[in-house]
Scaffold this active site. Structure first.
Site, PDB file in Angstrom:
ATOM      1  N   LYS A  22       0.826  -1.300  -0.191  1.00 47.30           N
ATOM      2  CA  LYS A  22       0.031  -0.076  -0.024  1.00 47.30           C
ATOM      3  C   LYS A  22       0.928   1.236   0.030  1.00 47.30           C
ATOM      4  CE  LYS A  22      -2.005   1.925   4.080  1.00 47.30           C
ATOM      5  NZ  LYS A  22      -1.679   3.294   4.021  1.00 47.30           N
ATOM      6  N   ASN A  23       1.891   1.402   1.038  1.00 49.82           N
ATOM      7  CA  ASN A  23       2.691   2.824   1.062  1.00 49.82           C
ATOM      8  C   ASN A  23       3.524   2.775   0.027  1.00 49.82           C
ATOM      9  OD1 ASN A  23       1.156   2.978   3.191  1.00 49.82           O
ATOM     10  ND2 ASN A  23       2.759   2.337   4.966  1.00 49.82           N
ATOM     11  N   CYS A 116      -5.966  13.334  11.780  1.00 48.56           N
ATOM     12  CA  CYS A 116      -7.031  11.830  11.345  1.00 48.56           C
ATOM     13  C   CYS A 116      -6.981  11.291  12.931  1.00 48.56           C
ATOM     14  CB  CYS A 116      -6.469  11.127  10.347  1.00 48.56           C
ATOM     15  SG  CYS A 116      -4.821  10.302  10.885  1.00 48.56           S
ATOM     16  N   ARG A 121      -0.800  15.334  12.392  1.00 53.03           N
ATOM     17  CA  ARG A 121      -0.331  15.051  11.001  1.00 53.03           C
ATOM     18  C   ARG A 121      -0.329  16.410  10.148  1.00 53.03           C
ATOM     19  NH1 ARG A 121      -2.314   9.065   9.051  1.00 53.03           N
ATOM     20  NH2 ARG A 121       0.031   9.023   8.110  1.00 53.03           N
ATOM     21  N   ASP A 307       3.897   1.940  12.349  1.00 55.01           N
ATOM     22  CA  ASP A 307       2.662   0.795  11.455  1.00 55.01           C
ATOM     23  C   ASP A 307       2.395  -0.653  12.151  1.00 55.01           C
ATOM     24  OD1 ASP A 307       1.463   2.751  10.175  1.00 55.01           O
ATOM     25  OD2 ASP A 307       2.390   2.370   8.291  1.00 55.01           O
ATOM     26  N   ARG A 401      -8.947  -0.424   4.192  1.00 50.89           N
ATOM     27  CA  ARG A 401      -8.042   0.393   3.468  1.00 50.89           C
ATOM     28  C   ARG A 401      -6.571   0.003   3.153  1.00 50.89           C
ATOM     29  NH1 ARG A 401      -6.615   4.513   7.250  1.00 50.89           N
ATOM     30  NH2 ARG A 401      -5.064   4.851   5.735  1.00 50.89           N
TER      31      ARG A 401
HETATM   32  C1  UD1 Z   1       3.916   8.039   8.642  1.00 48.54           C
HETATM   33  C2  UD1 Z   1       4.948   6.768   8.956  1.00 48.54           C
HETATM   34  C3  UD1 Z   1       4.824   6.069   7.838  1.00 48.54           C
HETATM   35  C4  UD1 Z   1       3.563   5.323   7.833  1.00 48.54           C
HETATM   36  C5  UD1 Z   1       2.573   5.985   7.628  1.00 48.54           C
HETATM   37  C6  UD1 Z   1       1.132   5.756   7.718  1.00 48.54           C
HETATM   38  C7  UD1 Z   1       6.964   7.379  10.041  1.00 48.54           C
HETATM   39  C8  UD1 Z   1       8.413   8.464  10.239  1.00 48.54           C
HETATM   40  N1  UD1 Z   1       6.347   7.553   9.097  1.00 48.54           N
HETATM   41  O1  UD1 Z   1       4.186   8.656   7.305  1.00 48.54           O
HETATM   42  O2  UD1 Z   1       6.073   4.974   8.246  1.00 48.54           O
HETATM   43  O3  UD1 Z   1       3.601   4.290   6.810  1.00 48.54           O
HETATM   44  O4  UD1 Z   1       2.590   7.157   8.494  1.00 48.54           O
HETATM   45  O5  UD1 Z   1       0.728   5.355   8.940  1.00 48.54           O
HETATM   46  O6  UD1 Z   1       7.030   6.420  10.601  1.00 48.54           O
HETATM   47  N2  UD1 Z   1       5.385  16.001  10.364  1.00 48.54           N
HETATM   48  C9  UD1 Z   1       5.466  17.154  10.797  1.00 48.54           C
HETATM   49  N3  UD1 Z   1       5.090  18.056   9.646  1.00 48.54           N
HETATM   50  C10 UD1 Z   1       5.196  17.626   8.352  1.00 48.54           C
HETATM   51  C11 UD1 Z   1       5.070  16.192   8.257  1.00 48.54           C
HETATM   52  C12 UD1 Z   1       5.207  15.417   9.176  1.00 48.54           C
HETATM   53  O7  UD1 Z   1       5.551  17.727  11.928  1.00 48.54           O
HETATM   54  O8  UD1 Z   1       4.983  18.254   7.500  1.00 48.54           O
HETATM   55  C13 UD1 Z   1       5.504  14.996  11.757  1.00 48.54           C
HETATM   56  C14 UD1 Z   1       4.242  14.209  11.915  1.00 48.54           C
HETATM   57  O9  UD1 Z   1       3.125  14.671  12.760  1.00 48.54           O
HETATM   58  C15 UD1 Z   1       4.700  12.970  12.681  1.00 48.54           C
HETATM   59  C16 UD1 Z   1       6.084  12.609  11.998  1.00 48.54           C
HETATM   60  O10 UD1 Z   1       6.614  13.872  11.234  1.00 48.54           O
HETATM   61  O11 UD1 Z   1       4.909  12.949  13.986  1.00 48.54           O
HETATM   62  C17 UD1 Z   1       6.085  11.774  10.639  1.00 48.54           C
HETATM   63  O12 UD1 Z   1       5.286  12.090   9.745  1.00 48.54           O
HETATM   64  P1  UD1 Z   1       5.372  11.361   8.381  1.00 48.54           P
HETATM   65  O13 UD1 Z   1       6.576  10.421   7.952  1.00 48.54           O
HETATM   66  O14 UD1 Z   1       5.377  12.587   7.293  1.00 48.54           O
HETATM   67  O15 UD1 Z   1       4.028  10.708   8.050  1.00 48.54           O
HETATM   68  P2  UD1 Z   1       3.574   9.865   6.903  1.00 48.54           P
HETATM   69  O16 UD1 Z   1       4.026  10.483   5.573  1.00 48.54           O
HETATM   70  O17 UD1 Z   1       1.997   9.956   7.041  1.00 48.54           O
END
Ligand code: UD1
Length: 425
Positions: A22-23, A116, A121, A307, A401
């Site tokens: 998925k990712n 969410c 996020r 995850d 999902r």
């Molecule tokens: C994250 C997970 C990913 C997982 C996905 C779905 C990590 C590092 N990332 O990816 O492995 O597959 O969720 O569950 O484990 N953040 C900010 N500002 C930003 C972007 C992120 O502060 O612009 C913070 C987020 O709040 C969070 C962290 O950075 O605490 C990691 O976020 P990120 O890796 O961007 O999240 P996803 O890409 O959704």
């Protein structure tokens, strides 16, 4: 809304092939808009999040069709570079169209994604990076809509405060067709980021440093048609490894590269599970009572994945002693705690430092529980397999999902599990 009914007590046995990732699929589907032509994506999982990304492609003007697990995308024409508010609200990964549409159309209108169920996020890293690449950002409708535009994306040095998976992918997507060179420092190293790079390289992009925290993308003028096979889903594989462990089973997952899940396999070994790798297969079996783990901290790759936190929590609820989990990525990822307690789990939360302290019990018992998010829901199904009696997991749509058919897969390993309508519970 569907529910899942599980009758616990079966030890999982047999062999199972793992679905596509998925990712990896989500950013690559967004990336298909960049080549103005045909993409053939093999081993693409038919899951709700993928169907949602495809719906956005169609709203943008692309044509898509499925043959089995092969997805065909024709992105010759983009009629409108905008992603509706409804789409972004449904799935946060829609934000990956930010970098992709800027690359293709030099313009994008997209709703600002809210938080969410697993946390706030934010997307500040994504937006700050775009601004450094000559993109102008404008907030409409009291900040609910972002309109980004550029006459040309210009490569730059991007320093990420945290190795965000989504921000790294958005920068790569925007940089692929830019002018000049983009260097990403503190880039996310997740295998799914590497898979996006692999896909783009197959389509003609110039990327170096794959799999490291320093990625370099040299913009090219155009990309070309591409056929690409997606990697297997390491989190689905990890979920099923925990199901085999929690039921003291003995089974083999096929077509799954264990290296991508090394941190999880290491923890499972510490619980006393035996794990054997041969070629692309992994056998896991567990004969003795599971052992506790002193401390698991979720971390960016190659650390323990957020995850897999909920599924490992289910396993450790059954261990012979006290384990501690610290969730370091998302602040609201302990919603399973109250559900697992309904099944007899002993868990204490120390909210101040996002710590869960688990005292293992010999057996869980069946209960009616609710899935609050994708991985949490899967972890409750795993708990049901290990519990005495019947468990109903409500809100199972969230599991769809990311899992093509969790009931089909676990039944293939001998589990007594099926989908039923919400009313049945
Ligand atoms: C994250 C997970 C990913 C997982 C996905 C779905 C990590 C590092 N990332 O990816 O492995 O597959 O969720 O569950 O484990 N953040 C900010 N500002 C930003 C972007 C992120 O502060 O612009 C913070 C987020 O709040 C969070 C962290 O950075 O605490 C990691 O976020 P990120 O890796 O961007 O999240 P996803 O890409 O959704």
């Amino acid at each position: 809304m569907s529910s899942i009914e599980v009758i616990g007590g079966e030890q999982l046995k047999g062999e199972l092939k793992i679905q596509g990732s998925k990712n990896a699929a989500l950013p690559i589907i967004a990336a298909t808009v960049l080549n103005k032509g045909a993409t053939i994506l093999k081993n693409c999982p038919k899951i709700l999040d993928v169907l949602h990304m495809i719906k956005i492609l169609e709203e943008l003007g692309c044509k898509t069709k499925w043959e089995g697990n092969t997805l065909f995308v024709d992105s010759s024409v983009i009629t409108s570079p905008s992603v509706s508010e409804e789409s972004v609200r449904k799935m946060r990964s829609s934000i990956l169209y930010l970098g992709a549409l800027l690359g293709r159309c030099h313009e994008v209108t997209i709703a600002y994604p809210g938080g969410c169920s697993i946390g706030k996020r934010p997307i500040d890293y994504h937006l700050n990076a775009m601004a450094k690449m000559n993109v102008t950002e404008e907030f409409l409708k009291e900040g609910e809509i972002i309109h980004c535009s550029t006459n040309e994306i210009i490569g730059n040095d991007i320093f990420l405060e945290f190795p965000s998976v989504g921000a790294t992918q958005n920068v790569i997507l925007a940089a692929a067709l830019s002018k000049g060179i983009t260097r990403i420092f503190n880039a996310a190293r997740e295998p799914e980021v590497t898979e996006l790079c692999n896909y783009l390289q197959e389509a003609g992009a110039k990327i170096s440093g794959k799999g490291t925290a320093y990625l370099q993308v040299e913009g090219v003028k155009e990309l070309h048609d591409v056929t690409f096979t997606l990697m297997p889903d390491r989190i689905v594989a990890g979920t099923y490894l925990t199901a085999i462990a929690a039921t003291y089973g003995d089974a083999i997952l096929t077509d799954f590269p264990a290296w991508a899940l090394d941190s999880v396999i290491r923890v499972l070994k510490k619980t006393g599970c035996r794990i054997e790798n041969f070629e692309n297969n992994v056998r896991v079996y567990c004969k003795k009572r599971l052992q506790p783990i002193e401390l698991i901290k979720t971390q960016p790759y190659p650390g323990f994945p957020t995850d897999m936190q909920s599924q490992m929590m289910t396993v450790l609820c059954l261990a012979d002693g006290e384990s501690t989990i610290m969730e370091e990525i998302f602040e609201s990822r302990y919603q399973n705690v109250k559900e697992l307690r309904k099944m007899g789990a002993k868990i204490r939360l120390e909210a101040s430092d996002n710590k869960a302290i688990l005292t293992g019990v010999k057996k869980l018992h069946g209960a009616v529980v609710t899935s609050h998010d994708l991985r949490g829901g899967a972890a409750l199904a795993v708990a049901g397999l290990a519990a005495e009696g019947k468990t109903i997991v409500q809100g199972a749509t969230s599991i769809e999902r990311g899992y093509e058919d969790i009931c089909r897969d676990l039944s293939a390993l001998g589990a007594n599990i099926r989908y039923c309508s919400e009313n049945a519970s």
